[in-house]
Design a protein around this motif. Structure first.
Motif, short mmCIF file in Angstrom:
data_model
loop_
_atom_site.label_atom_id
_atom_site.label_comp_id
_atom_site.label_asym_id
_atom_site.label_seq_id
_atom_site.Cartn_x
_atom_site.Cartn_y
_atom_site.Cartn_z
N LEU A 278 30.76 10.79 75.69
CA LEU A 278 31.62 9.74 76.25
C LEU A 278 32.90 10.36 76.79
N THR A 279 33.27 9.98 78.00
CA THR A 279 34.57 10.35 78.56
C THR A 279 35.36 9.06 78.74
N ARG A 280 36.58 9.03 78.22
CA ARG A 280 37.37 7.80 78.31
C ARG A 280 38.85 8.16 78.36
N LEU A 281 39.67 7.16 78.58
CA LEU A 281 41.11 7.39 78.71
C LEU A 281 41.86 6.73 77.56
N GLU A 282 42.70 7.50 76.90
CA GLU A 282 43.50 7.01 75.77
C GLU A 282 44.94 7.41 75.98
N GLY A 283 45.85 6.71 75.34
CA GLY A 283 47.25 7.13 75.41
C GLY A 283 48.17 6.02 74.99
N PHE A 284 49.40 6.14 75.41
CA PHE A 284 50.38 5.10 75.14
C PHE A 284 51.48 5.26 76.17
N GLN A 285 52.43 4.33 76.17
CA GLN A 285 53.50 4.41 77.16
C GLN A 285 54.09 5.82 77.17
N LEU A 286 54.30 6.39 78.34
CA LEU A 286 54.82 7.74 78.56
C LEU A 286 53.75 8.82 78.41
N ASN A 287 52.54 8.42 78.05
CA ASN A 287 51.47 9.42 77.94
C ASN A 287 50.12 8.73 78.09
N GLU A 288 50.01 7.94 79.17
CA GLU A 288 48.80 7.15 79.37
C GLU A 288 47.66 8.03 79.89
N SER A 289 46.48 7.46 79.88
CA SER A 289 45.32 8.00 80.61
C SER A 289 44.94 9.43 80.23
N ASN A 290 45.12 9.80 78.97
CA ASN A 290 44.64 11.11 78.54
C ASN A 290 43.12 11.09 78.45
N GLN B 298 53.37 16.90 82.69
CA GLN B 298 52.56 15.92 81.96
C GLN B 298 51.83 14.98 82.92
N ARG B 299 52.46 14.75 84.08
CA ARG B 299 51.82 13.89 85.08
C ARG B 299 50.48 14.47 85.57
N LEU B 300 50.38 15.83 85.54
CA LEU B 300 49.10 16.41 85.96
C LEU B 300 47.96 15.88 85.10
N TYR B 301 48.21 15.77 83.79
CA TYR B 301 47.18 15.27 82.87
C TYR B 301 46.97 13.77 83.08
N ILE B 302 48.09 13.05 83.18
CA ILE B 302 48.01 11.59 83.29
C ILE B 302 47.29 11.21 84.59
N GLN B 303 47.68 11.86 85.68
CA GLN B 303 47.09 11.53 86.97
C GLN B 303 45.62 11.97 87.04
N TRP B 304 45.31 13.06 86.34
CA TRP B 304 43.90 13.51 86.29
C TRP B 304 43.05 12.42 85.65
N GLY B 305 43.58 11.83 84.58
CA GLY B 305 42.87 10.76 83.89
C GLY B 305 42.80 9.51 84.75
N TYR B 306 43.93 9.06 85.24
CA TYR B 306 43.98 7.85 86.07
C TYR B 306 43.03 7.99 87.26
N GLY B 307 43.13 9.16 87.92
CA GLY B 307 42.35 9.39 89.14
C GLY B 307 40.85 9.49 88.88
N ILE C 106 39.62 22.82 88.84
CA ILE C 106 40.03 23.31 87.51
C ILE C 106 40.86 22.21 86.85
N SER C 107 40.37 21.76 85.71
CA SER C 107 41.04 20.65 85.04
C SER C 107 42.18 21.17 84.16
N PRO C 108 43.31 20.47 84.14
CA PRO C 108 44.38 20.89 83.21
C PRO C 108 43.90 20.82 81.76
N TYR C 109 42.92 19.95 81.51
CA TYR C 109 42.42 19.79 80.14
C TYR C 109 41.59 21.00 79.69
N ASP C 110 41.22 21.87 80.66
CA ASP C 110 40.42 23.04 80.28
C ASP C 110 41.27 24.17 79.74
#
Ligand code: DGJ
Length: 727
Positions: A171-183, A539-548, A626-630
């Protein structure tokens, strides 16, 4: 049993073999969903995956799933039921057998309805599917109605249920909270049930996003493997269940989270569940993303083909300290940088209670004359003089207990009559009761009044900073209190429908304490989402990667902010900040006067550069390499124009270690037979580093299979490369 009435108003040619058969074939250009729907029998899912020509391969290979298409509670539920009801006579069992199948094709859209009926009751559930000739997405929902004498209570009402063949499911999904969404979280789906849900009531993507990808044959990969992905078109509470059963079949169910939301359905009313959008990819997560993006741009997002303005938002520049002079100053500075739209954020309103912090004024949407003596009109005029457009912030679903609105209408907020209301931000924020039509009118009039008085307002940022805490509606009758979570969002939808009908051209941003509302229900009305209150570029690199992963670039608001960053304190070069923000809808979130002259020159050039690549970013296909998560200390992605003649490549060095292994940057999505000229854009004029391929021509094949090495040998180095096909 009644005989199957197969009302086949239109058949796709490839499906015509089943015209008179018991199989229902729901297709998109590259995918198929095949159901078994024989009259009088429980409907079954046979297959969801890459498009099949017919049902023969599924039957002959013995790979059909043969699981209930909508498992009902009460007579045979082995797994989690997807639907459960108590009949008017108190009987708690439900049996759903096929009564009718209808398929219709009009103007590139096919709708399929499989009507099921309980043989013992006049209770009907229709499985509904909508597909488009030009998109690989299936929209699925159900419609429930009955002719029983008294109301029926619905306890569970999933929008869609999908069994998936046994495999190594992740499963791939997005988790987070305000200021760190879409991980991005990736995890194996083992035996048992994994639940993803949200119960915020208002901001359903605040913690977990209602979107998922399931990789069928092993660890998620960007470009290989079979993937089923889904996203709920719903702005309220939801529940996604992933149950791997005793036979290792994965059962996916998606719908409204029913906790506290039992629905009393009277005779004559049809309960329509939210829609779930499903897609299938044979080429990993990347293709699943592109399927969603393309479908969303074509069929969901308003005015998606129009370029989105480059804007400056006042929030991180001045926070609540809004006044006419500072607004004029910001507009002037931004216009000089080539900006196109200025948005005045929070702090501009309130008469009896001027809005100076989060404690007062929500609900009192009149201009604070002390701060803005010439009113909004004066600001719009000023924007006009400077050749830019004007936008404004509102939070119309909310009130503060210190507001004139609350003093006048204490019964307009969600609360219990025998308890003090729960408050949020500022210790005074409350949520308006959108189940109440009078409140819906009020929320509509907030926007309507603003736009009628100031028709030149081009953009609205619609915030929502409070959860639905008090589960009590002064408006709904006692026996419908359990409808609040649902009726709130139906009310919101009604308001948004009215706004869109009257103001189709105003660009609207959905914001909810940051990215708390990134979902496709709101993206039917809003053009974009505020991705996060965290504007730190790293941090936006991670957040935007998730959102996108689920939502397209033209909906992803990305703003360049000050350094040190206000949220993280991190110091990041302006170029890197721009290079990150340029992968979405570019904007700025600072007072531009705080930039040095050199920085202003860079920002002006960067804005000009973005204008050149805007069509590729905002309308192109996203390829992530190349994912920042890698954790390779670097990340890269690119946007490729649909005709593959143009592309923009981005890479960022997030951290740099001396003598770290050299990274090869492969490209993707290009035409392998084409020759592309490479030009570095958005260059830092002071940088001495050289891009070895500047102005050179390289084949798409070479770029995708052998790649480039890039001069990114320091922390926060970044590069943007424009590719233009020359043959
Ligand atoms: C929360 C939003 O996410 C911010 O961008 C800003 O608009 C503030 N609210 C204003 O109160």
């Amino acid at each position: 049993m009644k005989k199957l009435k197969f009302v086949l108003l239109f058949l796709l040619s490839s499906a015509s073999a089943y015209a008179q058969s018991e199989y229902v074939h729901i297709t998109t250009p590259n995918t198929s969903l095949v159901l078994y729907a024989k009259a009088g029998e429980t409907p079954q899912v046979l297959y969801y995956g890459a498009r099949v020509a017919g049902v023969d391969d599924i039957l002959n290979s013995g790979t059909g799933i043969w699981y209930d298409a909508m498992p009902a509670f009460g007579t045979s539920a082995f797994n989690e039921p997807a639907v459960q009801a108590t009949h008017a006579d108190g009987n708690m069992s439900l049996v759903l057998a096929v009564e009718q199948v209808a398929q219709q094709h009009n103007n590139g859209v096919t709708t399929t309805g499989v009507t099921l009926k309980d043989p013992a009751y006049p209770f009907y559930l229709k499985l509904c599917y909508k597909t488009y000739d030009d998109s690989d997405v299936i929209e699925a929902w159900t419609e429930i109605r009955h002719d029983e004498k008294q109301p029926v209570t619905l306890h569970r009402f999933a929008s869609c249920f999908l069994p998936v063949y046994p495999g190594d499911h992740w499963l791939t999904r997005l988790e987070g909270f305000q200021l760190n969404e879409s991980n991005i979280i990736e995890e194996p789906l083992l035996r048992g049930t994994k639940m993803v849900r949200n119960r915020d009531g208002v901001r359903n993507a605040q913690c977990s996003n209602p979107s998922f990808m399931v990789t069928l044959d092993g660890r998620p990969s960007e470009s290989t493997g079979n993937v089923i992905a889904g996203t709920m078109i719903w702005s309220g509470n939801y529940k996604l269940l992933f149950t791997t059963d005793y036979a290792n079949v994965l059962n996916i169910s998606a719908g409204i989270d029913e906790q506290g939301s039992q629905y009393r359905l009277p005779r004559g009313e049809t309960f329509i569940t939210p829609t779930v959008a499903l897609t299938f990819s044979q080429r990993g997560k990347g293709q699943a993303t592109r399927n969603f993006h393309s479908w969303a741009r074509k069929h969901v997002i308003p005015a998606s083909d129009k370029p989105r303005d480059i804007l400056l938002n006042s929030w991180e520049g001045v926070y609540f300290d809004v006044d006419q002079q500072v607004m004029n100053e910001m507009m002037g500075e931004f216009a000089a940088l080539g900006g196109e739209l200025f948005v005045m954020d929070d702090g501009w309103f309130g008469d009896k209670y001027p809005r100076n912090n989060g404690e007062t004024s929500l609900g009192d949407w009149m201009v604070c004359k002390q701060k803005l003596p010439e009113g909004i009109e004066g600001l719009v005029r000023s924007a006009d003089d400077k050749g830019i457009r004007f936008g404004i912030w509102i939070e119309p679903e909310m009130a503060n207990t210190r507001s004139e609105l609350y003093e006048k209408h204490p019964d307009w907020v969600l609360r219990h009559s025998n308890r003090e209301p729960q408050t949020g931000r500022g210790g005074t924020q409350v949520v308006l009761d959108l189940t109440n039509p009078a409140v819906q009118d009020h929320v509509f009039s907030v926007v309507d009044n603003l736009l009628t008085a100031n028709p030149r307002i081009a953009y609205i940022k619609w915030d929502a900073n409070m959860a639905l805490a008090d589960y009590g509606s002064p408006y709904l009758p006692r026996d419908r209190q359990s409808h609040i979570f649902i009726e709130y969002h139906r009310g919101l939808q009604k308001v948004l429908e009215r706004i869109r009908a009257k103001y189709p051209d105003v660009v609207m941003q959905a914001c909810a304490a940051g990215g708390g509302r990134a979902n496709y229900q709101l993206l039917k009305y809003f053009n974009e989402c505020w991705t996060s209150d965290d504007t730190d570029a790293l941090q936006r690199l991670y957040i935007q990667w998730g959102y996108g992963s689920f939502f397209p670039a033209n909906t992803m608001a990305c703003h360049v902010s000050a350094s040190p960053n206000h949220q993280s304190g991190r110091i990041i070069p302006l170029k890197f900040r721009f290079d990150v923000a340029m992968t979405g809808r570019l904007g700025m979130e600072m007072h531009p006067k705080t930039l040095t002259d050199d920085e202003k020159a860079f920002a002006r050039a960067a804005i000009e550069t973005y204008k050149q690549i805007r069509p590729i970013v905002q309308q192109g296909d996203l390829y992530r390499m190349i994912s920042p998560y890698d954790a390779r200390r670097t990340a890269s992605l690119m946007y490729v124009a649909p005709d593959k003649r143009d592309a923009v490549f981005f890479a960022w060095q997030m951290e740099y270690f001396l003598r770290q292994p050299t990274v090869r940057y492969f490209m993707d999505g290009l035409d392998p037979t084409a020759q592309y000229r490479l030009t570095e854009i958005n260059k830092d004029p002071k940088s001495k580093r050289e891009f070895a391929s500047e102005g050179k021509t390289v084949s798409g094949d070479y770029l995708m299979t052998r790649g480039l090495s890039l001069p990114l040998s320091r922390e926060f180095a970044s590069i943007v490369i424009r590719l233009e096909r020359i043959n």
